[in-house]
Enzyme design. Structure first.
Site, PDB file in Angstrom:
ATOM      1  N   ASN A 213       0.848  -1.199   0.000  1.00 19.25           N
ATOM      2  CA  ASN A 213       0.000   0.000   0.000  1.00 19.25           C
ATOM      3  C   ASN A 213       0.876   1.239   0.000  1.00 19.25           C
ATOM      4  O   ASN A 213       2.104   1.137  -0.027  1.00 19.25           O
ATOM      5  CB  ASN A 213      -0.963  -0.022   1.191  1.00 19.25           C
ATOM      6  CG  ASN A 213      -0.222  -0.079   2.507  1.00 19.25           C
ATOM      7  OD1 ASN A 213       0.478   0.852   2.885  1.00 19.25           O
ATOM      8  ND2 ASN A 213      -0.347  -1.201   3.216  1.00 19.25           N
ATOM      9  N   LYS A 292       7.601 -17.188 -10.921  1.00 14.20           N
ATOM     10  CA  LYS A 292       6.759 -16.110 -11.440  1.00 14.20           C
ATOM     11  C   LYS A 292       5.555 -16.713 -12.175  1.00 14.20           C
ATOM     12  O   LYS A 292       5.720 -17.606 -13.010  1.00 14.20           O
ATOM     13  CB  LYS A 292       7.581 -15.246 -12.395  1.00 14.20           C
ATOM     14  CG  LYS A 292       6.815 -14.063 -12.906  1.00 14.20           C
ATOM     15  CD  LYS A 292       7.642 -13.213 -13.841  1.00 14.20           C
ATOM     16  CE  LYS A 292       6.769 -12.127 -14.434  1.00 14.20           C
ATOM     17  NZ  LYS A 292       7.435 -11.397 -15.494  1.00 14.20           N
ATOM     18  N   PRO A 310      -2.817 -11.954  10.751  1.00 18.95           N
ATOM     19  CA  PRO A 310      -3.119 -11.743  12.176  1.00 18.95           C
ATOM     20  C   PRO A 310      -3.259 -10.246  12.448  1.00 18.95           C
ATOM     21  O   PRO A 310      -2.556  -9.439  11.821  1.00 18.95           O
ATOM     22  CB  PRO A 310      -1.888 -12.309  12.892  1.00 18.95           C
ATOM     23  CG  PRO A 310      -0.824 -12.427  11.865  1.00 18.95           C
ATOM     24  CD  PRO A 310      -1.491 -12.538  10.533  1.00 18.95           C
ATOM     25  N   ILE A 312      -2.162  -7.655  14.480  1.00 17.04           N
ATOM     26  CA  ILE A 312      -1.040  -7.489  15.417  1.00 17.04           C
ATOM     27  C   ILE A 312      -1.470  -6.642  16.621  1.00 17.04           C
ATOM     28  O   ILE A 312      -1.267  -7.015  17.776  1.00 17.04           O
ATOM     29  CB  ILE A 312       0.159  -6.823  14.697  1.00 17.04           C
ATOM     30  CG1 ILE A 312       0.540  -7.633  13.450  1.00 17.04           C
ATOM     31  CG2 ILE A 312       1.341  -6.671  15.645  1.00 17.04           C
ATOM     32  CD1 ILE A 312       1.529  -6.932  12.521  1.00 17.04           C
TER      33      ILE A 312
HETATM   34  O1  C5P Z   1      -7.998  -2.920  10.914  1.00 17.02           O
HETATM   35  P1  C5P Z   1      -7.190  -1.773  10.432  1.00 17.02           P
HETATM   36  O2  C5P Z   1      -6.079  -2.200   9.517  1.00 17.02           O
HETATM   37  O3  C5P Z   1      -7.938  -0.646   9.847  1.00 17.02           O
HETATM   38  O4  C5P Z   1      -6.541  -1.204  11.778  1.00 17.02           O
HETATM   39  C1  C5P Z   1      -5.547  -0.276  11.786  1.00 17.02           C
HETATM   40  C2  C5P Z   1      -4.710  -0.401  13.043  1.00 17.02           C
HETATM   41  O5  C5P Z   1      -4.467  -1.762  13.355  1.00 17.02           O
HETATM   42  C3  C5P Z   1      -3.358   0.214  12.866  1.00 17.02           C
HETATM   43  O6  C5P Z   1      -2.913   0.625  14.144  1.00 17.02           O
HETATM   44  C4  C5P Z   1      -2.550  -0.964  12.351  1.00 17.02           C
HETATM   45  O7  C5P Z   1      -1.164  -0.797  12.586  1.00 17.02           O
HETATM   46  C5  C5P Z   1      -3.125  -2.112  13.135  1.00 17.02           C
HETATM   47  N1  C5P Z   1      -3.140  -3.398  12.418  1.00 17.02           N
HETATM   48  C6  C5P Z   1      -2.348  -4.421  12.873  1.00 17.02           C
HETATM   49  N2  C5P Z   1      -2.408  -5.645  12.263  1.00 17.02           N
HETATM   50  C7  C5P Z   1      -3.207  -5.857  11.212  1.00 17.02           C
HETATM   51  C8  C5P Z   1      -4.012  -4.818  10.731  1.00 17.02           C
HETATM   52  C9  C5P Z   1      -3.960  -3.598  11.360  1.00 17.02           C
HETATM   53  O8  C5P Z   1      -1.608  -4.227  13.839  1.00 17.02           O
HETATM   54  N3  C5P Z   1      -3.235  -7.031  10.628  1.00 17.02           N
END
Ligand code: C5P
Length: 405
Positions: A213, A292, A310, A312
């Site tokens: 992204n 590839k 997951p 995090i």
């Molecule tokens: O669910 P979303 O991606 O919108 O949530 C954003 C928040 O969750 C941010 O703080 C991002 O760093 C954290 N996040 C994470 N692990 C993920 C998805 C998002 O720690 N798989």
């Protein structure tokens, strides 16, 4: 960003080849908004001319205690009384040896001795050959200078002008500026272990393609820097970004969400604050192809399956440590619209005391941003500003919350 705006710095140069770096330092200090008055010893003037430092600082340089430009002929008093700090860069072994004995046989050492101890800090950036630096006499002098209240910066490591390699190089100009910024930042996170994620993740499809992204990591890196300036020990888990590591920060580079998760879960047990600023991919390809993926001529796109990564932040926020309030968790939400509603809902879903919302498309890759801080009580805006300034404000805000946590 004029981080040193209004600071009055007396920049003292003593004899050493690192004087060439002092020219760069002088320029960086002025660029950061400081007023710089240069004082040079006779030995320093052998390495670089006062003309250079006058041009860079915009003020005549002082080299002698007998300088008749001062009405009362007391340059050693007049120059230091209004200063916010005396910064000696480079500080030679000989000059430090003089300082610990209170010697004052030329303007710069006289000025250091005559400075008001309580109000004018003395900051030294040592520079010398590695044997001179390692010598017990120098190490003893450094310890004594610290005991006398001076702030002695670290030395750098690497190639030396003499051809040897080791400890003793003067820090680079930008590193000294970083140290000065930290020196003047209230130490509101002293003793805190701050763990931060930043940047995007990259989820491999095959060996040459992946899903990522537009997150640049700039906000997370700015937060890491602000936390370190505020006295914290900072570990930064960074996705694939091309940003330099802020000084004094431990950085762990990762690529995928799984790698980021592994790194964070291993470190969270020692952290007291976790700030999840990374834009983590929600899904990854169920299996990355070994080779590839080629077009097969059918005109059909490959059938790709995804699995969820997951979460995090949610995992850390639900850990025993966070539940026992030994770890304060801060989440981020990068949205494209309806920031307040979405950030409020996300805070509840993630189970964090503070969630920071921002509009992704209007900040990704840029140097400024606007933040919405959402907690159980409501929301507070930090209006559009540089990421550096917003990070400082966010760190102040988190420090206040920690005191009530
Ligand atoms: O669910 P979303 O991606 O919108 O949530 C954003 C928040 O969750 C941010 O703080 C991002 O760093 C954290 N996040 C994470 N692990 C993920 C998805 C998002 O720690 N798989």
């Amino acid at each position: 960003m004029n981080d040193l705006h209004g600071k009055r710095i007396v920049l003292g140069l003593t004899g050493g080849i690192a004087c060439y770096k002092a020219a760069e330092l002088c320029r960086s200090l002025v660029k950061a908004g400081a007023q710089v008055q240069v004082v040079m010893t006779e030995a320093a003037a052998q390495f670089i001319t006062p003309v250079t430092l006058q041009a860079l600082s915009g003020h005549p340089v002082y080299t002698s205690q007998w300088d008749a430009r001062e009405g009362n002929n007391m340059a050693h008093i007049n120059l230091s009384r209004e200063a916010d700090a005396i910064v000696i860069a480079p500080a030679s072994a000989d000059f430090m040896a003089k300082l610990i004995h209170g010697k004052a046989d030329e303007l710069l050492s006289l000025m250091c001795l005559a400075r008001p101890l309580q109000t004018v800090p003395l900051i030294l950036a040592p520079a010398m050959n590695r044997e001179m630096w390692a010598h017990p006499a120098t190490q003893r002098n450094v310890a004594q200078l610290k005991a006398d209240g001076a702030h002695v910066l670290d030395v750098g490591q690497g190639d030396q002008a003499c051809g040897e390699t080791g400890d003793g190089r003067m820090l680079e100009a930008d590193e000294i500026v970083e140290e000065l910024l930290a020196f003047w930042t209230p130490q509101v996170l002293k003793g805190q272990q701050v763990l931060i994620t930043a940047g995007p993740t990259y989820e491999a499809i095959d060996p040459v393609r992946g899903i990522t992204n537009l997150s640049s990591g700039k906000m997370g890196f700015a937060i890491a820097r602000a936390a370190r300036h505020a006295g914290a020990e900072v570990t930064l888990v960074a996705g694939p970004v091309s940003l330099p590591t802020p000084r004094g920060i431990k950085r762990i580079d990762v690529r995928s969400a799984l790698q980021m998760n592994d790194a964070v879960q291993g470190l969270a047990g020692h952290a007291s604050v976790f700030i999840a600023a990374a834009a983590v991919a929600d899904w990854r390809p169920a299996a990355a192809a070994d080779h590839k993926i080629k077009k097969d001529g059918s005109g059909d796109a490959p059938d790709m399956k995804f699995v969820e990564n997951p979460d995090i932040l949610a995992q850390v926020a639900h850990s025993e440590r966070a539940q026992k309030r030994q770890l304060f968790c801060v989440g981020f939400a990068a949205e494209s619209h309806d920031l307040l509603a979405l950030a409020t809902a996300k805070r509840a879903r993630k189970g964090v005391p503070l969630l920071v919302g921002n509009i992704g498309p209007s900040t990704f890759g840029q140097d400024d941003n606007a933040l919405l801080l959402v907690d159980a009580q409501g929301a507070k805006e930090l209006p559009r500003d540089t990421k550096t300034k917003l990070a400082q404000d966010l760190i102040q805000d988190i420090a206040q919350r920690l005191s009530k946590h």
